[in-house]
Design a protein around this motif. Structure first.
Motif, PDB file in Angstrom:
ATOM      1  N   MET A  47       0.841  -1.210   0.000  1.00  0.00           N
ATOM      2  CA  MET A  47       0.000   0.000   0.000  1.00  0.00           C
ATOM      3  C   MET A  47       0.872   1.256   0.000  1.00  0.00           C
ATOM      4  O   MET A  47       0.587   2.216  -0.714  1.00  0.00           O
ATOM      5  CB  MET A  47      -0.916   0.019   1.238  1.00  0.00           C
ATOM      6  N   GLY A  48       1.918   1.240   0.788  1.00  0.00           N
ATOM      7  CA  GLY A  48       2.827   2.380   0.829  1.00  0.00           C
ATOM      8  C   GLY A  48       3.544   2.588  -0.485  1.00  0.00           C
ATOM      9  O   GLY A  48       3.741   3.723  -0.935  1.00  0.00           O
ATOM     10  N   LYS A  49       3.920   1.488  -1.127  1.00  0.00           N
ATOM     11  CA  LYS A  49       4.587   1.588  -2.423  1.00  0.00           C
ATOM     12  C   LYS A  49       3.651   2.205  -3.459  1.00  0.00           C
ATOM     13  O   LYS A  49       4.046   3.066  -4.239  1.00  0.00           O
ATOM     14  CB  LYS A  49       5.037   0.204  -2.887  1.00  0.00           C
ATOM     15  N   ALA A  50       2.386   1.786  -3.427  1.00  0.00           N
ATOM     16  CA  ALA A  50       1.398   2.342  -4.358  1.00  0.00           C
ATOM     17  C   ALA A  50       1.196   3.834  -4.101  1.00  0.00           C
ATOM     18  O   ALA A  50       1.101   4.633  -5.045  1.00  0.00           O
ATOM     19  CB  ALA A  50       0.079   1.599  -4.230  1.00  0.00           C
ATOM     20  N   ALA A  51       1.138   4.220  -2.828  1.00  0.00           N
ATOM     21  CA  ALA A  51       0.972   5.634  -2.486  1.00  0.00           C
ATOM     22  C   ALA A  51       2.165   6.447  -2.970  1.00  0.00           C
ATOM     23  O   ALA A  51       2.002   7.564  -3.479  1.00  0.00           O
ATOM     24  CB  ALA A  51       0.793   5.799  -0.981  1.00  0.00           C
ATOM     25  N   ASP A  52       3.357   5.892  -2.834  1.00  0.00           N
ATOM     26  CA  ASP A  52       4.557   6.582  -3.328  1.00  0.00           C
ATOM     27  C   ASP A  52       4.513   6.760  -4.837  1.00  0.00           C
ATOM     28  O   ASP A  52       4.896   7.808  -5.360  1.00  0.00           O
ATOM     29  CB  ASP A  52       5.824   5.811  -2.939  1.00  0.00           C
ATOM     30  N   GLU A  53       4.051   5.741  -5.554  1.00  0.00           N
ATOM     31  CA  GLU A  53       3.970   5.835  -7.007  1.00  0.00           C
ATOM     32  C   GLU A  53       2.964   6.895  -7.436  1.00  0.00           C
ATOM     33  O   GLU A  53       3.214   7.641  -8.373  1.00  0.00           O
ATOM     34  CB  GLU A  53       3.618   4.475  -7.602  1.00  0.00           C
ATOM     35  N   VAL A  54       1.849   6.979  -6.736  1.00  0.00           N
ATOM     36  CA  VAL A  54       0.851   7.996  -7.041  1.00  0.00           C
ATOM     37  C   VAL A  54       1.423   9.399  -6.807  1.00  0.00           C
ATOM     38  O   VAL A  54       1.277  10.287  -7.634  1.00  0.00           O
ATOM     39  CB  VAL A  54      -0.438   7.786  -6.209  1.00  0.00           C
ATOM     40  N   LYS A  55       2.098   9.569  -5.690  1.00  0.00           N
ATOM     41  CA  LYS A  55       2.716  10.860  -5.377  1.00  0.00           C
ATOM     42  C   LYS A  55       3.762  11.229  -6.425  1.00  0.00           C
ATOM     43  O   LYS A  55       3.858  12.378  -6.847  1.00  0.00           O
ATOM     44  CB  LYS A  55       3.378  10.825  -3.990  1.00  0.00           C
ATOM     45  N   HIS A  56       4.542  10.242  -6.836  1.00  0.00           N
ATOM     46  CA  HIS A  56       5.607  10.495  -7.800  1.00  0.00           C
ATOM     47  C   HIS A  56       5.042  10.891  -9.167  1.00  0.00           C
ATOM     48  O   HIS A  56       5.581  11.787  -9.827  1.00  0.00           O
ATOM     49  CB  HIS A  56       6.485   9.233  -7.939  1.00  0.00           C
ATOM     50  N   ARG A  57       3.956  10.275  -9.571  1.00  0.00           N
ATOM     51  CA  ARG A  57       3.357  10.572 -10.866  1.00  0.00           C
ATOM     52  C   ARG A  57       2.706  11.960 -10.894  1.00  0.00           C
ATOM     53  O   ARG A  57       2.581  12.574 -11.932  1.00  0.00           O
ATOM     54  CB  ARG A  57       2.327   9.524 -11.235  1.00  0.00           C
ATOM     55  N   HIS A  58       2.245  12.431  -9.740  1.00  0.00           N
ATOM     56  CA  HIS A  58       1.579  13.722  -9.678  1.00  0.00           C
ATOM     57  C   HIS A  58       2.532  14.855  -9.288  1.00  0.00           C
ATOM     58  O   HIS A  58       2.106  15.965  -9.041  1.00  0.00           O
ATOM     59  CB  HIS A  58       0.392  13.664  -8.713  1.00  0.00           C
ATOM     60  N   SER A  59       3.817  14.565  -9.238  1.00  0.00           N
ATOM     61  CA  SER A  59       4.789  15.605  -8.868  1.00  0.00           C
ATOM     62  C   SER A  59       5.333  16.290 -10.092  1.00  0.00           C
ATOM     63  O   SER A  59       5.510  15.817 -11.109  1.00  0.00           O
ATOM     64  CB  SER A  59       5.963  14.995  -8.125  1.00  0.00           C
TER      65      SER A  59
END
Length: 59
Positions: A47-59
């Motif tokens: 779940m944390g990895k997915a959240a990091d990927e979402v944050k990274h894509r929206h940065s």
């Protein structure tokens, strides 16, 4: 890094230690509890990895 990744890793390690201790002592209950905690940690880490990927894509 998302907090869930860190916490998940902690639970995964803690669970693996409990599982190994249960195997060494023949304590099936401790072994199963360790396995469950390890798997819960893996899920939390994912779940944390997915959240990091979402944050990274929206940065």
């Amino acid at each position: 890094m998302d907090r869930n990744r860190v916490e998940g890793t902690k639970h995964e390690i803690k669970g693996a230690i409990k599982e190994a201790a249960g195997k060494m002592t023949g304590n099936k209950t401790q072994q199963m509890a360790g396995n469950m905690e390890k798997n819960a940690g893996k899920a939390q880490k994912a779940m944390g990895k997915a959240a990091d990927e979402v944050k990274h894509r929206h940065s």
